[in-house]
Design a protein around this motif. Structure first.
Motif, PDB file in Angstrom:
ATOM      1  N   TYR A   1       0.871  -1.112  -0.127  1.00 31.52           N
ATOM      2  CA  TYR A   1       0.129   0.065   0.077  1.00 31.52           C
ATOM      3  C   TYR A   1       0.823   1.174   0.082  1.00 31.52           C
ATOM      4  N   ARG A   2       0.386   2.137  -0.983  1.00 28.09           N
ATOM      5  CA  ARG A   2       1.340   3.420  -0.950  1.00 28.09           C
ATOM      6  C   ARG A   2       0.545   4.653  -0.824  1.00 28.09           C
ATOM      7  N   GLU A   3       0.814   5.599  -0.542  1.00 21.73           N
ATOM      8  CA  GLU A   3       0.188   6.839  -0.379  1.00 21.73           C
ATOM      9  C   GLU A   3       0.905   7.986  -0.336  1.00 21.73           C
ATOM     10  N   ASP A   4       0.586   9.089  -1.239  1.00 22.38           N
ATOM     11  CA  ASP A   4       1.345  10.149  -0.965  1.00 22.38           C
ATOM     12  C   ASP A   4       0.298  11.409  -1.140  1.00 22.38           C
ATOM     13  N   ARG A   5       0.681  12.573  -0.452  1.00 19.97           N
ATOM     14  CA  ARG A   5      -0.278  13.662  -0.464  1.00 19.97           C
ATOM     15  C   ARG A   5       0.900  15.061  -0.335  1.00 19.97           C
ATOM     16  N   SER A   6       0.650  15.766  -1.448  1.00 18.59           N
ATOM     17  CA  SER A   6       1.467  16.968  -1.487  1.00 18.59           C
ATOM     18  C   SER A   6       0.602  18.279  -1.473  1.00 18.59           C
ATOM     19  N   LYS A   7       1.501  19.625  -1.338  1.00 20.26           N
ATOM     20  CA  LYS A   7       1.358  20.627  -1.679  1.00 20.26           C
ATOM     21  C   LYS A   7       2.275  20.993  -2.771  1.00 20.26           C
ATOM     22  N   ALA A   8       1.962  21.218  -3.895  1.00 21.62           N
ATOM     23  CA  ALA A   8       3.023  21.227  -4.986  1.00 21.62           C
ATOM     24  C   ALA A   8       3.418  22.735  -5.537  1.00 21.62           C
ATOM     25  N   TYR A   9       4.656  22.752  -5.884  1.00 20.26           N
ATOM     26  CA  TYR A   9       5.316  23.588  -6.458  1.00 20.26           C
ATOM     27  C   TYR A   9       5.571  23.415  -7.975  1.00 20.26           C
ATOM     28  N   TRP A  10       5.081  24.437  -8.935  1.00 20.84           N
ATOM     29  CA  TRP A  10       5.100  24.275 -10.256  1.00 20.84           C
ATOM     30  C   TRP A  10       6.019  25.499 -10.868  1.00 20.84           C
TER      31      TRP A  10
END
Length: 789
Positions: free
Chosen positions: A296-305
């Motif tokens: 099981y993998r999970e990722d959550r991010s606030k992104a830089y573009w």
């Protein structure tokens, strides 16, 4: 200009890789001679447990016949070859077996192609936190931590969906949509196969393939490990792993759990990951082993573009030199910016909306068996199921505009997309060892099939606003309306791979893959009505392969050459292909030759390769979410890698790659890009490192690693240059004696400085979003601790 409109591919975040460092192992000449022996018998072992060298012992009743490739029946039986220790790792790790490069059980040194295997030990020593870090240490590979395309790799002149990303040998879809940022803690190895690789991984591998291998069970005493790290950006990582034999006879296990929170250098950016993986292997008998794995993998991010390109004339004293150069006219804003720069006031600025989110949840289920049907015949099969939910909800475009209505502001545009993906499949191998007219031969027949269901809700509107370049009011996403696309893909493939030993030192190796790909696509608008020309169906039947040889001229010195072919979708990735786009396949071929040399009693190793790749029927990103007919892409280059331990405490390593990648027949009304270089392809990439270990009562090691990446372009127009950069890391670690921590067998404390010169540089440019550039991370400090018991 002849162009085709497409929807923006989505999405993921991943990244970079490494040249393998080596442990202090005193290897006999027998390691160098290993390639001269016949292929080892197929052992009933856990899948992907092949980081270790194969055992070249002869089969019972077959030893005399297999000891040499070709001799009269009256010849005496050859003595059993000396087998190196199972944990022996050569300086460039060419004693490892990469199943993503060949199903024949060949070591890297025995494979007629350029292959790198980066071990878990190397990842730990070099401080590679994510797979992007791993890629950037490999020979000639670059990567961009792009939130739209986190696994945006570049190698041998090819990028994005032209490079297959595999998970334990399984492809889940185009990497520029399916890949996510991945921590290295749960990985046993990363395998990199250069050049067209469709024989092994199917459609989409014109540039090569990168395979991520999770940690595997081992037979023996239970071993545990724990790792922790913290850096100056307040990022942390933690990992615990355990594996070994249980009290149940023949039952081995492996379990790993890792958690990370990686803060970015830009304001309000963060990525959190969770990875839990486990596997059980059960040896029921000497001829049968069954296994099962879950992850099981999970990722959550606030992104830089990224940072917007800005006119030098506007930035004035805030203009920077050495990051980007050239001139730029924006298709998005219709602004001619003239000479451009990165404004130093935007180094840490985040232009994303406050309520942005990037989330993925993935589940893997795998299981199978390995059965020895006869001394010369082994059957392996695995079934798998994969599910993923992914979401991107961001402001993705940030384009500086000089239009009078919004003079000298940043034009922002939103984008939303989500994925719901389900994949099931099976891969079955039948391995047959035989002696054909006195020549040792191994044939592997592989039958694979899979069914994929892909649902893609996406934005039907794109809210837009204008903010100031400095201290922008980030605001919120705004109104969202959606539409939906679907793709259903069935895939069946039959492949054959064979190794024929004509002499003790010369082998012919080849393979052929016949594949069927069936696609059903549909697309509806925000009212649920089908769009024009939808639904539609299309099928392809590519035939790809490889033929090559290896010749061990003297013990340890192996020459190789190969011809290989690949195929991929020409106008788009297969998840987003529209009926109005060209539906033919792109084809590619490579000629490659090289040498691999292990010498000095296993203390030194070097490799060299030269290649010529041609890809036909190419479509390329033109900016503004459009594609241009690019005709052909030609890529020629050389790669050199070396590693040596001149004295026991000192280790030196380095690699350099040169590539000349260009478009041909890339003409359109009003101009031509023929002769231009594809985006994100540097002509030169080099890595080098050195470390010295002080053998005191508390052993200390000091090390330095440098990386140089040449100039690149962000679009096919080649008007904006991402300038060359050189960065370096330094580290020191101390191994704490067991007398200090009686509860653990090994304890290590490490201090690392990344980008110790605090270099500001451009790491990647997205050709679909050419108005902005992704910047590399500044100097950071990190402390970590690792324990084994």
């Amino acid at each position: 200009m002849s162009s085709v409109r497409i929807a923006r591919p989505r999405r993921f975040l991943l990244a970079s890789a490494a040249l393998t460092s080596f442990a202090a192992v005193d290897m006999p000449v027998a390691i160098a001679q290993q390639a001269r022996n016949p292929l080892p018998p197929v052992e009933v072992t856990a899948p992907e447990q092949s980081r270790k060298p194969p055992k070249p012992t002869a089969r019972a009743g077959q030893g005399a016949r297999r000891a040499t490739a070709h001799r009269p029946a009256t010849a005496p039986v050859a003595p059993k070859p000396v087998v190196p220790a199972a944990t022996a790792q050569t300086p460039l790790n060419t004693n490892a077996v990469a199943e993503s490069a060949s199903r024949l059980g060949l070591t890297v040194r025995e494979t007629p192609a350029t292959v790198e295997v980066i071990s878990a030990e190397t990842m730990r020593e070099q401080g590679y936190r994510t797979v992007s870090d791993v890629a950037q240490g490999a020979v000639g590979v670059t990567a961009g931590d792009n939130p739209a395309e986190p696994s945006a790799f570049s190698m041998r002149g090819f990028t994005n969906s032209q490079i297959n990303t595999l998970y334990n040998g399984i492809k889940i879809g185009p990497q520029n949509m399916t890949s996510r940022i991945m921590d290295t803690a749960n990985l046993e190895a990363v395998e990199i196969l250069k050049g067209p690789a469709s024989l092994m991984s199917g459609e989409g591998a014109s540039g090569g393939a990168i395979n991520f291998v999770t940690k595997q069970p081992h037979t023996g005493p239970i071993r545990n490990e724990a790792d922790f790290s913290y850096d100056s950006l307040n990022s942390f990582r933690a990992h615990y792993g355990s594996g070994g034999s249980t009290n149940v006879e023949g039952l081995d296990y492996r379990f790993d759990v890792s958690r990370s929170s990686l803060n970015g250098f830009a304001d309000d950016t963060n990525t959190k990951t969770l990875d839990v993986s486990g596997q059980l292997n059960h040896r029921i008998s000497d001829s049968l082993k069954v296994w099962g794995a879950i992850e099981y993998r999970e990722d959550r991010s606030k992104a830089y573009w990224g940072a917007p390109l800005v006119p030098v004339a506007f930035s004035g004293s805030h203009a920077t030199a050495g990051i980007v150069s050239g001139t730029y006219a924006s298709d998005f804003t219709k602004s001619n910016l003239g000479p451009i720069t990165i404004d130093d006031r935007t180094f840490n600025t985040n232009y994303n909306v406050l309520d942005n989110r990037n989330v993925a949840q993935e589940v893997w289920l795998r299981g199978g068996f390995e059965l020895k049907l006869a001394p010369d015949l082994t059957l392996k099969s695995q079934a798998y199921a994969y599910g993923a939910e992914r979401t991107w909800f961001n402001n993705e475009i940030e384009a500086f505009t000089t239009n009078p209505a919004h003079m000298n502001t940043v034009d922002r545009s939103r984008f939303y997309v989500a994925h719901s993906q389900r994949l099931v499949g099976n891969i079955t191998d039948l391995t047959w060892d035989a002696n054909i007219a006195g020549f040792d031969n191994r044939l592997v027949t592989t039958l694979s099939s899979s069914y994929l269901d892909f649902v893609r809700p996406g934005a039907a509107n794109f809210p837009e606003d204008f903010v100031s370049l400095v201290d922008p009011d980030r605001g919120f996403y705004g109104l969202l309306t959606t539409k939906q696309q679907t793709a259903r893909i069935d895939n069946e493939a039959l492949s054959f791979e064979d190794r024929l030993k004509l002499t003790r030192t010369f082998s012919l190796i080849g393979g052929l893959r016949v594949e069927h790909i069936g696609l059903d696509r549909n697309s509806t608008d925000q009212n649920g009505l089908e769009n024009a020309s939808f639904p539609f169906s299309k099928s392809w039947a590519p035939v790809t392969g490889r033929i090559g040889y290896t010749w061990e001229a003297i013990p340890g010195l192996t020459f190789f050459s190969q011809y290989a072919t690949g195929a991929d979708i020409s106008a788009n990735n297969i998840f987003l292909l529209a009926p109005t786009q060209p539906l033919d396949l792109t084809t590619s071929r490579t000629y490659e030759t090289g040498v691999k040399h292990l010498l000095w009693d296993g203390r030194a190793e070097w490799s060299f390769s030269a290649y010529d790749i041609l890809r036909k029927n190419v479509y390329a990103a033109a900016g503004g979410m459009a594609l241009n007919i690019a005709g052909r892409q030609e890529s020629k280059g050389v790669e050199l890698a070396a590693s040596v331990r001149p004295i026991e405490p000192l280790r030196l390593w380095g690699n350099i790659a040169y590539v000349d990648a260009r478009y041909a027949d890339y003409d359109f009304v009003g101009g031509s890009f023929s002769g231009n270089t594809p985006p994100n392809v540097p002509r030169i990439v080099a890595n080098a490192g050195a470390s010295h270990r002080f053998l005191t009562s508390w052993p200390v090691e000091l090390g330095i690693v440098g990386r140089h990446v040449g100039d690149r372009y962000n679009t096919d127009a080649n008007t904006v240059t991402l300038n060359a950069y050189t960065v370096g890391d330094v580290y020191a670690f101390v191994d704490i004696p067991k007398t200090v921590f009686n509860a653990v067998d090994q304890a290590r404390l490490t201090f690392r400085v990344r980008n110790f010169t605090d270099k500001r540089y451009a790491i990647w440019g997205d050709p679909f979003y050419p108005d902005q550039i992704l910047l590399g991370a500044p100097r950071t400090y990190e402390i970590s601790a690792a324990f084994k018991w």
